[in-house]
Design an enzyme around this catalytic site. Structure first.
Site, PDB file in Angstrom:
ATOM      1  N   ASP A  12       4.949 -51.294 -14.217  1.00 46.15           N
ATOM      2  CA  ASP A  12       5.675 -51.213 -13.099  1.00 46.15           C
ATOM      3  C   ASP A  12       7.037 -51.601 -13.334  1.00 46.15           C
ATOM      4  OD1 ASP A  12       3.133 -51.399 -10.610  1.00 46.15           O
ATOM      5  OD2 ASP A  12       3.564 -49.890 -12.113  1.00 46.15           O
TER       6      ASP A  12
ATOM      7  N   GLU B 196     -13.318 -24.748  -5.580  1.00 51.57           N
ATOM      8  CA  GLU B 196     -12.382 -25.938  -5.576  1.00 51.57           C
ATOM      9  C   GLU B 196     -12.700 -26.795  -4.355  1.00 51.57           C
ATOM     10  OE1 GLU B 196      -8.308 -24.414  -4.523  1.00 51.57           O
ATOM     11  OE2 GLU B 196      -8.481 -22.809  -5.959  1.00 51.57           O
TER      12      GLU B 196
ATOM     13  N   LYS C 137     -18.240 -25.567   4.727  1.00 55.41           N
ATOM     14  CA  LYS C 137     -18.027 -26.848   4.965  1.00 55.41           C
ATOM     15  C   LYS C 137     -19.210 -27.663   4.858  1.00 55.41           C
ATOM     16  CE  LYS C 137     -14.333 -26.491   7.645  1.00 55.41           C
ATOM     17  NZ  LYS C 137     -14.078 -27.387   9.067  1.00 55.41           N
TER      18      LYS C 137
ATOM     19  N   PHE D 118       9.274 -49.826 -15.344  1.00 55.03           N
ATOM     20  CA  PHE D 118       9.885 -48.421 -14.170  1.00 55.03           C
ATOM     21  C   PHE D 118      10.945 -49.097 -13.260  1.00 55.03           C
ATOM     22  CE2 PHE D 118       9.023 -44.318 -12.221  1.00 55.03           C
ATOM     23  CZ  PHE D 118       9.415 -44.659 -11.056  1.00 55.03           C
ATOM     24  N   ASP D 119      10.816 -49.993 -12.389  1.00 55.69           N
ATOM     25  CA  ASP D 119      11.775 -50.418 -11.344  1.00 55.69           C
ATOM     26  C   ASP D 119      13.083 -50.751 -12.333  1.00 55.69           C
ATOM     27  OD1 ASP D 119      10.045 -50.503  -9.549  1.00 55.69           O
ATOM     28  OD2 ASP D 119       9.519 -52.393  -9.433  1.00 55.69           O
TER      29      ASP D 119
ATOM     30  N   CYS E  77     -12.695 -27.015  45.813  1.00 56.62           N
ATOM     31  CA  CYS E  77     -12.754 -28.083  44.768  1.00 56.62           C
ATOM     32  C   CYS E  77     -11.965 -28.469  43.876  1.00 56.62           C
ATOM     33  CB  CYS E  77     -14.376 -27.644  43.959  1.00 56.62           C
ATOM     34  SG  CYS E  77     -14.682 -28.715  42.868  1.00 56.62           S
TER      35      CYS E  77
ATOM     36  N   TYR F 200      -2.665 -25.891  -4.234  1.00 60.53           N
ATOM     37  CA  TYR F 200      -3.874 -24.899  -4.437  1.00 60.53           C
ATOM     38  C   TYR F 200      -3.383 -23.369  -4.389  1.00 60.53           C
ATOM     39  CZ  TYR F 200      -4.100 -26.123   0.636  1.00 60.53           C
ATOM     40  OH  TYR F 200      -4.140 -26.287   1.892  1.00 60.53           O
TER      41      TYR F 200
ATOM     42  N   SER G  57      -5.157 -19.555   7.935  1.00 60.06           N
ATOM     43  CA  SER G  57      -6.391 -20.235   7.587  1.00 60.06           C
ATOM     44  C   SER G  57      -7.531 -19.534   6.894  1.00 60.06           C
ATOM     45  CB  SER G  57      -6.893 -20.843   9.001  1.00 60.06           C
ATOM     46  OG  SER G  57      -7.903 -21.676   8.724  1.00 60.06           O
TER      47      SER G  57
ATOM     48  N   CYS H 143     -16.895 -32.622  44.728  1.00 57.76           N
ATOM     49  CA  CYS H 143     -16.574 -32.305  46.185  1.00 57.76           C
ATOM     50  C   CYS H 143     -17.751 -32.325  46.958  1.00 57.76           C
ATOM     51  CB  CYS H 143     -15.872 -30.925  46.236  1.00 57.76           C
ATOM     52  SG  CYS H 143     -17.002 -29.749  45.738  1.00 57.76           S
TER      53      CYS H 143
ATOM     54  N   CYS I 206     -20.550 -25.299  40.674  1.00 59.81           N
ATOM     55  CA  CYS I 206     -20.184 -25.643  42.044  1.00 59.81           C
ATOM     56  C   CYS I 206     -19.487 -24.470  42.877  1.00 59.81           C
ATOM     57  CB  CYS I 206     -19.245 -26.815  42.257  1.00 59.81           C
ATOM     58  SG  CYS I 206     -18.218 -26.961  43.517  1.00 59.81           S
TER      59      CYS I 206
ATOM     60  N   GLU J 195      -2.089 -29.383   0.221  1.00 57.39           N
ATOM     61  CA  GLU J 195      -2.671 -30.235   1.306  1.00 57.39           C
ATOM     62  C   GLU J 195      -2.098 -31.667   1.063  1.00 57.39           C
ATOM     63  OE1 GLU J 195      -4.452 -28.522   2.983  1.00 57.39           O
ATOM     64  OE2 GLU J 195      -5.650 -29.874   4.406  1.00 57.39           O
TER      65      GLU J 195
ATOM     66  N   ASP K 226      -9.311 -32.559   3.072  1.00 60.61           N
ATOM     67  CA  ASP K 226      -9.054 -32.751   4.330  1.00 60.61           C
ATOM     68  C   ASP K 226      -7.675 -33.532   4.800  1.00 60.61           C
ATOM     69  OD1 ASP K 226      -9.706 -32.215   6.946  1.00 60.61           O
ATOM     70  OD2 ASP K 226     -11.425 -33.995   6.940  1.00 60.61           O
TER      71      ASP K 226
ATOM     72  N   CYS L 245     -21.965 -31.442  43.496  1.00 56.92           N
ATOM     73  CA  CYS L 245     -20.720 -31.500  42.850  1.00 56.92           C
ATOM     74  C   CYS L 245     -20.188 -32.825  42.783  1.00 56.92           C
ATOM     75  CB  CYS L 245     -19.595 -30.590  42.892  1.00 56.92           C
ATOM     76  SG  CYS L 245     -17.987 -30.733  42.467  1.00 56.92           S
TER      77      CYS L 245
ATOM     78  N   LYS M 215     -12.618 -18.888  -4.102  1.00 59.07           N
ATOM     79  CA  LYS M 215     -11.536 -17.632  -4.206  1.00 59.07           C
ATOM     80  C   LYS M 215     -11.763 -16.858  -5.158  1.00 59.07           C
ATOM     81  CE  LYS M 215      -8.415 -21.283  -2.542  1.00 59.07           C
ATOM     82  NZ  LYS M 215      -7.073 -22.344  -3.077  1.00 59.07           N
TER      83      LYS M 215
ATOM     84  N   LYS N  75     -11.777 -28.872  -1.007  1.00 55.59           N
ATOM     85  CA  LYS N  75     -11.317 -28.497   0.329  1.00 55.59           C
ATOM     86  C   LYS N  75     -10.941 -29.907   0.849  1.00 55.59           C
ATOM     87  CE  LYS N  75     -11.397 -25.986   4.672  1.00 55.59           C
ATOM     88  NZ  LYS N  75     -10.839 -26.862   5.533  1.00 55.59           N
TER      89      LYS N  75
HETATM   90  S1  IVH Z   1      -6.463 -21.879   0.099  1.00 54.63           S
HETATM   91  C1  IVH Z   1      -5.180 -18.107   2.591  1.00 54.63           C
HETATM   92  N1  IVH Z   1      -7.531 -24.036  -0.921  1.00 54.63           N
HETATM   93  O1  IVH Z   1      -8.037 -25.703   4.377  1.00 54.63           O
HETATM   94  C2  IVH Z   1      -5.499 -19.185   2.071  1.00 54.63           C
HETATM   95  N2  IVH Z   1      -7.019 -24.244   1.389  1.00 54.63           N
HETATM   96  O2  IVH Z   1      -9.673 -24.258   6.559  1.00 54.63           O
HETATM   97  C3  IVH Z   1      -4.742 -20.473   1.785  1.00 54.63           C
HETATM   98  N3  IVH Z   1      -7.389 -26.332   2.316  1.00 54.63           N
HETATM   99  O3  IVH Z   1      -5.318 -24.132   5.572  1.00 54.63           O
HETATM  100  C4  IVH Z   1      -5.538 -21.751   1.727  1.00 54.63           C
HETATM  101  N4  IVH Z   1      -8.088 -27.654   0.472  1.00 54.63           N
HETATM  102  O4  IVH Z   1      -5.130 -26.576   4.977  1.00 54.63           O
HETATM  103  C5  IVH Z   1      -6.966 -23.578   0.244  1.00 54.63           C
HETATM  104  N5  IVH Z   1      -8.575 -26.076  -2.152  1.00 54.63           N
HETATM  105  C6  IVH Z   1      -7.850 -25.304  -0.762  1.00 54.63           C
HETATM  106  C7  IVH Z   1      -7.802 -26.077   0.201  1.00 54.63           C
HETATM  107  C8  IVH Z   1      -7.559 -25.535   1.302  1.00 54.63           C
HETATM  108  C9  IVH Z   1      -7.912 -27.695   1.868  1.00 54.63           C
HETATM  109  C10 IVH Z   1      -7.079 -26.345   3.577  1.00 54.63           C
HETATM  110  C11 IVH Z   1      -5.754 -25.870   4.138  1.00 54.63           C
HETATM  111  C12 IVH Z   1      -6.197 -24.516   4.763  1.00 54.63           C
HETATM  112  C13 IVH Z   1      -7.539 -24.783   5.304  1.00 54.63           C
HETATM  113  C14 IVH Z   1      -8.408 -23.701   5.465  1.00 54.63           C
END
Ligand code: IVH
Length: 700
Positions: A32, A112, A311, A35-36, A429, A224, A81, A408, A423, A172, A116, A405, A287, A114
């Site tokens: 580090d 992949e 999920k 780097f600095d 109300c 992603y 989404s 009311c 109600c 993300e 959060d 209620c 995908k 997902k």
């Molecule tokens: S693909 C058109 N890949 O989950 C599809 N989304 O519930 C584009 N997310 O809006 C999304 N990990 O914010 C994709 N490996 C992943 C992801 C991912 C998290 C999120 C993303 C998306 C939401 C959908």
């Protein structure tokens, strides 16, 4: 190039590499301190030779203290989404359907994690980060480039040379557990409110005004999804590998899966292993790997058909039921809510949970003081899923439902076959009356954007607005007499009310708060009736003869219009000049023949998809980028300044929403009718035509 400039470039290159090793690969190759040292040297040189400074230099990642507010930017491709699934069987079903849509072809799936966090769209041109935009409403988001530049795993300048000239990459932004815990510890010390989970913390951090603070918090980002022309590979996997070589942080846990068995194994593995990850995940994403296959599968109106989210099963927590409160909604439905001893659950602190209705309470045989299991249903609202009977004390009493209620005092009624206690005091109300005003003004209803929950309450409690019709006799002086209003805000409210008179009839019907009449049902009954008088005169038989309208909805509609008070309100809305009929005009014209039109911004009367359809119905062509061949820009609210400037400099005619509607000679409601018709032709349910044409352009 002077030797100084060459040295500066060399330092930047080295620092970028070290950043990459450290933040993306987790494999630093220098200390580090060293780097600095390099960083300081570069900073000094850039100060001495400002002519060689570059906003993309790694020295600019520290962020600035200057306060700025975000500008809104339109996404080049809407940010959709994913459809959700909660079981292995649903994922298998998705794969089978995708395969069936690709008759005979072999299909690879990419699995992949997902992540959060909060989604981000990054635009690169000539290898440099041009812009970073949040998802926003999917059509436009906040320009958070300055904050994103502080995220060290996001390259400002790409490595290598085989990247396309211009492309978009999505991913993300997240706050790893360690940074999240550190942040919350600090906030606790400072007496500040804690973040409920890393997702909220990441989203909140990305929207901070002070990018130096953003830099301190330690955001990270996984990418992603790449969109653009001339991508290096025709597979998703191939493009992610290339993106990794350009310096992006791509998860090492992505896998190509060749069979349903491999998909199952992937799910089983991560269901357990995800708990060991340094970042929060809420599931997996599957995908279709091949981009041509993705293109063939296309999109539903909301989601791609080539990807699905799985999920993870919600985590449970055990806590005590302290008491039960009863909430009264806009239609009078009384919902029991559990008050719990606060307990952490999947990163949030839970102290309330919905109990849905009386039957739900009875089926759990809930007693006050019970130890109950809480889960996050669909992630947001916690629900009680069970009782630990062994821990029930003998003196505990069963939860009883209120008979009157809580707001009311009216005696509650429960119709046969219905789960809800209601109600009946519709006209006296308070939460019902206020809720109806708030609903009426909602975005998908009359879109009077200055009226939210608080304003609805204020207007009601002041006595000025006791029902929705009263809104249309409000005067400027009356509004100004209210606490929260000044000249400008009063003006805005009045304008919003005036504008609402142009809202199509279907939305007026939805806005009335007829029990069981949501957006889709409102459209159906409004169109079948044609106008309000016919709707008010419809019998149960008339209504049930409309597609998808059953006796429950029909009775509700008939009951609503049988009520004298409701009829009076409707009459007053009519006299106020609201749209009380579907305007049926010719479904198409050639008015826009040969014209190329860009849609930009957000609109009051129709959605962007509707406008696309309207343009096509009238012979025009909807295009996505401005050139000298563009004829019109249909400009809504918040049109991006760059687009506006370009359009102006090219001398393109800019049309407001109203200009456009009058150009095509269409009242708003008739245009809506056209849009609906053409949109439904391409609806996903339509097996003949599985790809929605206007969303297809996303993959251009
Ligand atoms: S693909 C058109 N890949 O989950 C599809 N989304 O519930 C584009 N997310 O809006 C999304 N990990 O914010 C994709 N490996 C992943 C992801 C991912 C998290 C999120 C993303 C998306 C939401 C959908």
């Amino acid at each position: 190039m002077s030797p100084i400039q060459q040295h500066i470039l060399e330092l930047r290159k080295q620092l970028n590499e070290h950043n990459y090793n450290y933040y993306v690969l987790n494999r630093p190759t220098i200390s580090d301190r060293d780097f600095d040292f390099l960083m300081k040297e570069l900073e000094q040189l850039e100060q001495l030779y400002p002519e060689f400074d570059d906003p993309m230099s790694p020295t600019h990642r520290v962020g600035s203290d200057i306060n700025k507010s975000f500008t809104q930017v339109e996404h080049i491709h809407p940010m959709l989404s994913l459809g959700n699934s909660y079981s292995v069987a649903e994922v298998e079903d998705f794969i089978r359907k995708a395969k069936a849509g690709l008759t005979g072809q072999t299909m690879e799936i990419v699995g992949e994690l997902k992540f959060d966090g909060t989604s981000i769209s990054l635009i690169y041109e000539h290898g440099r980060l041009l812009r970073a935009v949040t998802r926003g409403d999917g059509v436009r988001g906040d320009d958070v480039t300055a904050n994103v530049k502080t995220i060290r795993s996001i390259p400002l300048q790409l490595a290598g040379s085989d990247y396309p000239d211009a492309f978009e990459i999505r991913g993300e932004v997240l706050l790893p557990w360690e940074a999240f815990n550190r942040l919350n510890e600090q906030r606790e010390k400072d007496g500040e409110a804690l973040f409920a989970n890393p997702r909220n913390a990441a989203a909140g951090t990305l929207k901070l005004q002070n990018s130096a603070e953003v830099a301190r918090r330690g955001l990270d980002a996984y990418l992603y999804h790449i969109i653009g022309d001339n991508l290096p590979s025709d597979t998703h996997w191939g493009n992610l590998q290339a993106a990794r070589s350009w310096g992006f942080k791509i998860s090492n846990d992505i896998r190509i899966l060749n069979s349903i068995e491999e998909v199952d194994d992937f799910i089983n593995y991560w269901d357990e292993q995800r708990k060991q990850l340094p970042v929060a995940t809420d599931g997996l994403v599957f995908k279709v790997n091949n981009l041509n296959q993705q293109l063939n599968l296309g999109f539903t109106s909301k989601f791609p058909r080539w990807a699905i989210a799985f999920k993870f099963k919600a985590e449970q927590a055990l806590t005590r039921l302290v008491s039960v409160s009863f909430q009264v909604g806009r239609t009078g439905v009384v919902t029991p809510v559990a008050n719990l001893d606060t307990v952490p659950l999947s990163g949030t602190m839970v102290s309330r949970a919905t109990l849905h209705n009386e039957d739900f309470v009875r089926s759990l045989d809930l007693h006050l003081g019970d130890m109950v299991y809480v889960e996050k249903g669909g992630e947001i609202i916690p629900k009680i899923t069970g009782v630990e009977l062994e821990r029930r004390t003998p003196e505990s009493v069963p939860v009883s439902f209120v008979t009157h209620c809580p707001e009311c005092g009216a005696e509650l009624v429960r119709d046969e076959g219905e789960a809800a206690w209601v109600c009946p005091n519709k006209s006296g109300c308070e939460p019902q009356l206020i809720g109806k005003i708030e609903h009426f003004a909602g975005r998908k209803m009359m879109n009077i954007d200055s009226i939210g929950g608080e304003t609805a309450q204020l207007l009601f409690k002041s006595g000025l607005v006791r029902n929705i019709a009263d809104l249309y006799s409000l005067t400027r002086e009356q509004i100004l007499s209210l606490d929260r209003f000044a000249e400008r805000s009063a003006q805005r409210l009045l304008q919003g009310i005036e504008q609402s008179k142009k809202v199509p009839f279907e939305r007026v019907v939805f806005a009335l708060s007829i029990p069981f009449v949501g957006e889709t049902v409102a459209k159906k009954i409004a169109r079948a009736a044609g106008d309000i008088d016919r709707l008010m005169g419809m019998t149960i038989d008339d209504l049930t003869s409309i597609d998808d309208i059953g006796p429950r909805i029909a009775e509700s509609v008939v009951g609503f219009f049988a009520d004298e008070e409701n009829r009076r309100i409707v009459e007053r809305l009519k006299s106020a000049g609201l749209q009380m009929a579907i305007e049926r005009k010719a479904a198409s014209s050639e008015i826009l023949a040969g014209k190329s039109i860009i849609i930009s911004g957000t609109f009051d009367y129709h959605s962007r998809d509707e406008y696309k359809a309207i343009i096509e119905q009238n012979g025009g062509k909807n295009v996505s980028s401005i050139s000298k061949n563009t004829d019109y820009v249909l400009a809504g609210h918040n049109m991006g300044p760059a687009k506006l400037e370009k359009a102006t400099s090219l001398g393109i005619t800019i049309l407001s929403e109203e200009d456009f509607l009058s150009l095509i000679g269409s009242a708003p409601s008739s245009a809506g009718e056209q849009a609906e018709q053409s949109a439904s032709a391409g609806k996903p349910e339509d097996a003949e035509n599985p790809i929605m044409p206007d969303l297809f352009s996303m993959l251009d």
